[in-house]
Enzyme design. Structure first.
Site, mmCIF file in Angstrom:
data_model
loop_
_atom_site.group_PDB
_atom_site.id
_atom_site.type_symbol
_atom_site.label_atom_id
_atom_site.label_comp_id
_atom_site.label_asym_id
_atom_site.label_seq_id
_atom_site.Cartn_x
_atom_site.Cartn_y
_atom_site.Cartn_z
ATOM 1 N N THR A 130 0.832 -1.205 0.000
ATOM 2 C CA THR A 130 0.000 0.000 0.000
ATOM 3 C C THR A 130 0.865 1.254 0.000
ATOM 4 O O THR A 130 1.998 1.223 0.496
ATOM 5 C CB THR A 130 -0.922 0.008 1.241
ATOM 6 O OG1 THR A 130 -1.469 1.311 1.414
ATOM 7 C CG2 THR A 130 -0.189 -0.359 2.520
ATOM 8 N N ASP A 131 0.308 2.345 -0.500
ATOM 9 C CA ASP A 131 1.063 3.614 -0.462
ATOM 10 C C ASP A 131 1.259 4.103 0.972
ATOM 11 O O ASP A 131 2.091 4.973 1.226
ATOM 12 C CB ASP A 131 0.365 4.694 -1.320
ATOM 13 C CG ASP A 131 -0.997 5.137 -0.815
ATOM 14 O OD1 ASP A 131 -1.514 4.538 0.143
ATOM 15 O OD2 ASP A 131 -1.549 6.108 -1.385
ATOM 16 N N GLU A 132 0.481 3.535 1.907
ATOM 17 C CA GLU A 132 0.604 3.978 3.305
ATOM 18 C C GLU A 132 1.964 3.635 3.905
ATOM 19 O O GLU A 132 2.334 4.183 4.937
ATOM 20 C CB GLU A 132 -0.476 3.330 4.176
ATOM 21 C CG GLU A 132 -1.828 3.916 3.958
ATOM 22 C CD GLU A 132 -2.788 3.732 5.144
ATOM 23 O OE1 GLU A 132 -2.326 3.521 6.268
ATOM 24 O OE2 GLU A 132 -3.990 3.813 4.900
ATOM 25 N N TYR A 154 -1.457 -0.607 11.160
ATOM 26 C CA TYR A 154 -1.791 -1.222 9.868
ATOM 27 C C TYR A 154 -0.646 -1.025 8.878
ATOM 28 O O TYR A 154 -0.141 -1.989 8.297
ATOM 29 C CB TYR A 154 -3.095 -0.632 9.296
ATOM 30 C CG TYR A 154 -3.239 -0.886 7.797
ATOM 31 C CD1 TYR A 154 -3.462 -2.167 7.311
ATOM 32 C CD2 TYR A 154 -3.113 0.166 6.882
ATOM 33 C CE1 TYR A 154 -3.562 -2.403 5.936
ATOM 34 C CE2 TYR A 154 -3.225 -0.056 5.516
ATOM 35 C CZ TYR A 154 -3.444 -1.347 5.050
ATOM 36 O OH TYR A 154 -3.536 -1.577 3.693
ATOM 37 N N LYS A 158 1.927 -3.724 7.139
ATOM 38 C CA LYS A 158 2.032 -3.860 5.679
ATOM 39 C C LYS A 158 3.477 -3.617 5.229
ATOM 40 O O LYS A 158 3.963 -4.254 4.285
ATOM 41 C CB LYS A 158 1.088 -2.887 4.975
ATOM 42 C CG LYS A 158 -0.386 -3.204 5.117
ATOM 43 C CD LYS A 158 -0.804 -4.527 4.477
ATOM 44 C CE LYS A 158 -0.742 -4.501 2.969
ATOM 45 N NZ LYS A 158 -1.290 -5.751 2.382
HETATM 46 P P1 NAD Z 1 -10.755 -6.054 2.651
HETATM 47 O O1 NAD Z 1 -10.628 -5.789 4.111
HETATM 48 O O2 NAD Z 1 -11.979 -5.639 1.929
HETATM 49 O O3 NAD Z 1 -10.595 -7.622 2.377
HETATM 50 C C1 NAD Z 1 -9.610 -8.403 3.006
HETATM 51 C C2 NAD Z 1 -9.937 -9.860 2.712
HETATM 52 O O4 NAD Z 1 -8.893 -10.662 3.299
HETATM 53 C C3 NAD Z 1 -11.261 -10.345 3.320
HETATM 54 O O5 NAD Z 1 -11.962 -11.118 2.386
HETATM 55 C C4 NAD Z 1 -10.830 -11.192 4.508
HETATM 56 O O6 NAD Z 1 -11.749 -12.209 4.836
HETATM 57 C C5 NAD Z 1 -9.502 -11.751 4.022
HETATM 58 N N1 NAD Z 1 -8.600 -12.137 5.117
HETATM 59 C C6 NAD Z 1 -8.273 -11.410 6.210
HETATM 60 N N2 NAD Z 1 -7.431 -12.108 6.994
HETATM 61 C C7 NAD Z 1 -7.196 -13.290 6.354
HETATM 62 C C8 NAD Z 1 -6.395 -14.415 6.655
HETATM 63 N N3 NAD Z 1 -5.675 -14.488 7.778
HETATM 64 N N4 NAD Z 1 -6.381 -15.446 5.776
HETATM 65 C C9 NAD Z 1 -7.128 -15.387 4.632
HETATM 66 N N5 NAD Z 1 -7.912 -14.355 4.316
HETATM 67 C C10 NAD Z 1 -7.941 -13.312 5.167
HETATM 68 O O7 NAD Z 1 -9.446 -5.430 2.009
HETATM 69 P P2 NAD Z 1 -9.207 -4.671 0.617
HETATM 70 O O8 NAD Z 1 -9.522 -3.249 0.797
HETATM 71 O O9 NAD Z 1 -9.821 -5.456 -0.459
HETATM 72 O O10 NAD Z 1 -7.613 -4.787 0.514
HETATM 73 C C11 NAD Z 1 -7.005 -5.911 -0.123
HETATM 74 C C12 NAD Z 1 -5.503 -5.724 -0.108
HETATM 75 O O11 NAD Z 1 -5.150 -4.520 -0.782
HETATM 76 C C13 NAD Z 1 -4.911 -5.600 1.296
HETATM 77 O O12 NAD Z 1 -3.689 -6.293 1.325
HETATM 78 C C14 NAD Z 1 -4.695 -4.111 1.478
HETATM 79 O O13 NAD Z 1 -3.643 -3.852 2.374
HETATM 80 C C15 NAD Z 1 -4.343 -3.700 0.061
HETATM 81 N N6 NAD Z 1 -4.648 -2.306 -0.301
HETATM 82 C C16 NAD Z 1 -5.916 -1.803 -0.109
HETATM 83 C C17 NAD Z 1 -6.200 -0.507 -0.542
HETATM 84 C C18 NAD Z 1 -7.578 0.074 -0.367
HETATM 85 O O14 NAD Z 1 -7.772 1.263 -0.645
HETATM 86 N N7 NAD Z 1 -8.584 -0.675 0.043
HETATM 87 C C19 NAD Z 1 -5.202 0.263 -1.159
HETATM 88 C C20 NAD Z 1 -3.923 -0.269 -1.316
HETATM 89 C C21 NAD Z 1 -3.662 -1.573 -0.898
HETATM 90 O O1 DAU Z 2 -3.859 4.438 0.952
HETATM 91 C C1 DAU Z 2 -4.223 3.090 0.836
HETATM 92 C C2 DAU Z 2 -4.998 2.677 2.061
HETATM 93 O O2 DAU Z 2 -6.260 3.315 1.976
HETATM 94 C C3 DAU Z 2 -5.167 1.172 2.192
HETATM 95 O O3 DAU Z 2 -3.910 0.582 2.365
HETATM 96 C C4 DAU Z 2 -6.065 0.840 3.403
HETATM 97 O O4 DAU Z 2 -6.302 -0.550 3.477
HETATM 98 C C5 DAU Z 2 -7.371 1.556 3.223
HETATM 99 O O5 DAU Z 2 -8.187 1.337 4.363
HETATM 100 C C6 DAU Z 2 -7.153 3.050 3.032
HETATM 101 O O6 DAU Z 2 -6.665 3.681 4.251
HETATM 102 P P1 DAU Z 2 -7.206 5.123 4.714
HETATM 103 O O7 DAU Z 2 -6.987 5.239 6.165
HETATM 104 O O8 DAU Z 2 -6.692 6.190 3.838
HETATM 105 O O9 DAU Z 2 -8.777 4.901 4.353
HETATM 106 P P2 DAU Z 2 -10.111 5.238 5.164
HETATM 107 O O10 DAU Z 2 -11.240 5.013 4.229
HETATM 108 O O11 DAU Z 2 -10.154 4.594 6.493
HETATM 109 O O12 DAU Z 2 -9.973 6.810 5.393
HETATM 110 C C7 DAU Z 2 -9.814 7.702 4.305
HETATM 111 C C8 DAU Z 2 -9.699 9.106 4.882
HETATM 112 O O13 DAU Z 2 -10.966 9.476 5.453
HETATM 113 C C9 DAU Z 2 -8.682 9.245 6.004
HETATM 114 O O14 DAU Z 2 -8.056 10.521 5.928
HETATM 115 C C10 DAU Z 2 -9.527 9.166 7.274
HETATM 116 C C11 DAU Z 2 -10.838 9.795 6.841
HETATM 117 N N1 DAU Z 2 -12.032 9.269 7.532
HETATM 118 C C12 DAU Z 2 -12.251 7.924 7.517
HETATM 119 C C13 DAU Z 2 -13.336 7.367 8.151
HETATM 120 C C14 DAU Z 2 -13.560 5.875 8.161
HETATM 121 C C15 DAU Z 2 -12.941 10.136 8.135
HETATM 122 O O15 DAU Z 2 -12.774 11.371 8.115
HETATM 123 N N2 DAU Z 2 -14.021 9.582 8.778
HETATM 124 C C16 DAU Z 2 -14.243 8.241 8.826
HETATM 125 O O16 DAU Z 2 -15.244 7.820 9.474
#
Ligand code: NAD
Ligand code: DAU
Length: 348
Positions: A130-132, A154, A158
């Site tokens: 992730t970019d985080e 988190y 990662k």
């Molecule tokens: P999500 O939380 O929607 O889904 C995660 C999935 O992983 C779920 O289906 C869960 O059941 C499964 N899981 C969790 N623990 C597990 C384990 N121990 N064994 C097997 N399965 C397990 O997540 P997402 O938003 O789809 O993110 C997917 C991937 O992309 C993650 O690795 C996350 O770090 C990365 N990512 C997410 C974002 C974003 O914006 N959502 C951005 C960049 C990277």
């Molecule tokens: O940048 C990639 C990441 O983006 C992924 O690696 C993570 O899995 C994904 O959860 C996401 O992280 P963020 O923390 O950026 O996403 P989130 O949707 O939780 O929050 C986005 C922004 O909104 C952040 O600045 C926090 C703010 N926020 C979030 C929630 C849930 C609020 O202001 N209120 C809220 O209730």
């Protein structure tokens, strides 16, 4: 037939990847290993499982990536060509309250997969990072060479997995690619993340809890663009390389919030400025030059994609209402009730 392991394929991004890959590659069979945590949802894959053209090439395995015996026997049985590791605990707010689950899945689980990949001579392992992992940046953008500075449990877990995956390339010669994507948006995102939480709350006329001053910036990437980029680097990327994946759509959270309210015709009075997230990263921004040079760029237009996404949640209450009426209620109570009660009210 090419056999591909997708972990976390019942989650938000993983399920989109399974769908896109099965449609794009008729010669692929996908084994989807998912623990079905609160974030995993088999109904995300209903269309895939109900269509004979894809269901015959999709095997769902309910299990944990941190289970050595299960993972080893699955590798032995399936003789995977590629693996993409999506499985993770993914929500920053949850990691602040309970970091342990993040270390177990995101770090240890990745280690278990890498060990199996090494033992069974996997051709390529893609670690979805992730970019985080770079941490926050006030100006400019991080390149793949920038130092990592994760600032919450988190992103730290990662970052551990990201560098552990790289170490299997540097130390053992396993073909590993690491991708670092920005914030994804699209259908089927669990309603704890900003966009689906705010859209579904607005649809229910509930307050939108905007953290701090609402001026934190995220770069929004359509989930289908993310999946296309992963497919592209899997097939065209270089071993041991890291690729940033960004959408080029930086917006403040306040801008996203107003866009949601405007699209749904809901009033600004739903906005609540609540207590900030601890250690809240101000801005994420990645340079995507490296991927552009390799030949991939996003195709979704943000202004259209976000409206389509909002409309998807509006038309698919049957997907999110059961989620929000289950154990989620307790999560929401703990996370938001007190914050909203003591909030400063509407944004200025
Ligand atoms: P999500 O939380 O929607 O889904 C995660 C999935 O992983 C779920 O289906 C869960 O059941 C499964 N899981 C969790 N623990 C597990 C384990 N121990 N064994 C097997 N399965 C397990 O997540 P997402 O938003 O789809 O993110 C997917 C991937 O992309 C993650 O690795 C996350 O770090 C990365 N990512 C997410 C974002 C974003 O914006 N959502 C951005 C960049 C990277
Ligand atoms: O940048 C990639 C990441 O983006 C992924 O690696 C993570 O899995 C994904 O959860 C996401 O992280 P963020 O923390 O950026 O996403 P989130 O949707 O939780 O929050 C986005 C922004 O909104 C952040 O600045 C926090 C703010 N926020 C979030 C929630 C849930 C609020 O202001 N209120 C809220 O209730």
């Amino acid at each position: 037939m090419t056999t591909v392991l997708v972990t976390g394929g019942a989650g938000f991004i993983g399920s989109h990847f399974v769908r896109c890959a099965l449609h794009k590659h008729p010669g692929w069979r996908i084994v989807n290993l998912d623990k079905l945590t609160y974030a995993g949802n088999r109904s995300n894959l209903k269309d895939i499982e109900g269509d004979p053209a894809t269901s015959s090439r999709h095997r769902f395995v309910h299990g944990d990536i941190a289970d050595e015996n299960l993972v080893d026997s699955l590798f032995a049985e399936e003789k995977f060509d590629y693996a993409l590791n999506f499985a993770a605990e993914t929500h920053v707010d949850r990691s602040i309250g309970d970091p342990g689950a993040f270390i177990l899945t995101d770090v240890y689980g990745t280690y278990v997969l890498l060990e199996a990949a090494k033992k069974h001579n996997l051709s390529r392992f893609v670690q979805i990072s992730t970019d985080e992992v770079y941490g926050s940046i006030e100006e400019g953008s991080f390149t793949e060479e920038s130092a990592l500075n994760p600032r919450n449990p988190y992103s730290a877990s990662k970052a551990g997995a990201d560098r552990l995956a790289y170490s299997y390339f540097a130390t053992y010669g396993l073909d590993v690619i690491v991708t670092r994507a920005s914030n994804n948006y699209g259908p089927f995102q669990y309603p704890e993340k900003l966009i689906p939480l705010f859209v579904t709350n607005a649809l229910e006329d509930k307050p939108l809890p905007l953290y701090g001053d609402g001026m934190n910036v995220r770069d929004w990437l359509h989930v289908e663009d993310h999946c296309a980029a992963l497919d592209f680097v899997l097939l065209n990327g270089g071993a041991g390389e890291v690729y940033n994946i960004g959408g080029g759509n930086e917006r403040t959270n306040a801008e996203i919030t107003r866009l949601i309210l405007e699209t749904l015709g809901k009033p600004d009075s739903l906005i609540r400025h609540v207590e900030d997230r601890k250690g809240h990263d101000r801005r994420y921004s990645v340079s995507t030059e490296k991927l552009l040079t390799l030949g991939w760029s996003p195709t979704h237009q943000f202004e259209q994609g976000i409206v389509e996404t909002i409309r998807w949640y509006e038309s698919n209450r049957a997907w999110w209402e059961p989620i929000k009426s289950g154990e989620y209620k307790e999560y929401y109570r703990k996370m938001y009730d007190e914050r909203i009660r003591t909030s400063k009210g509407q944004a200025q």
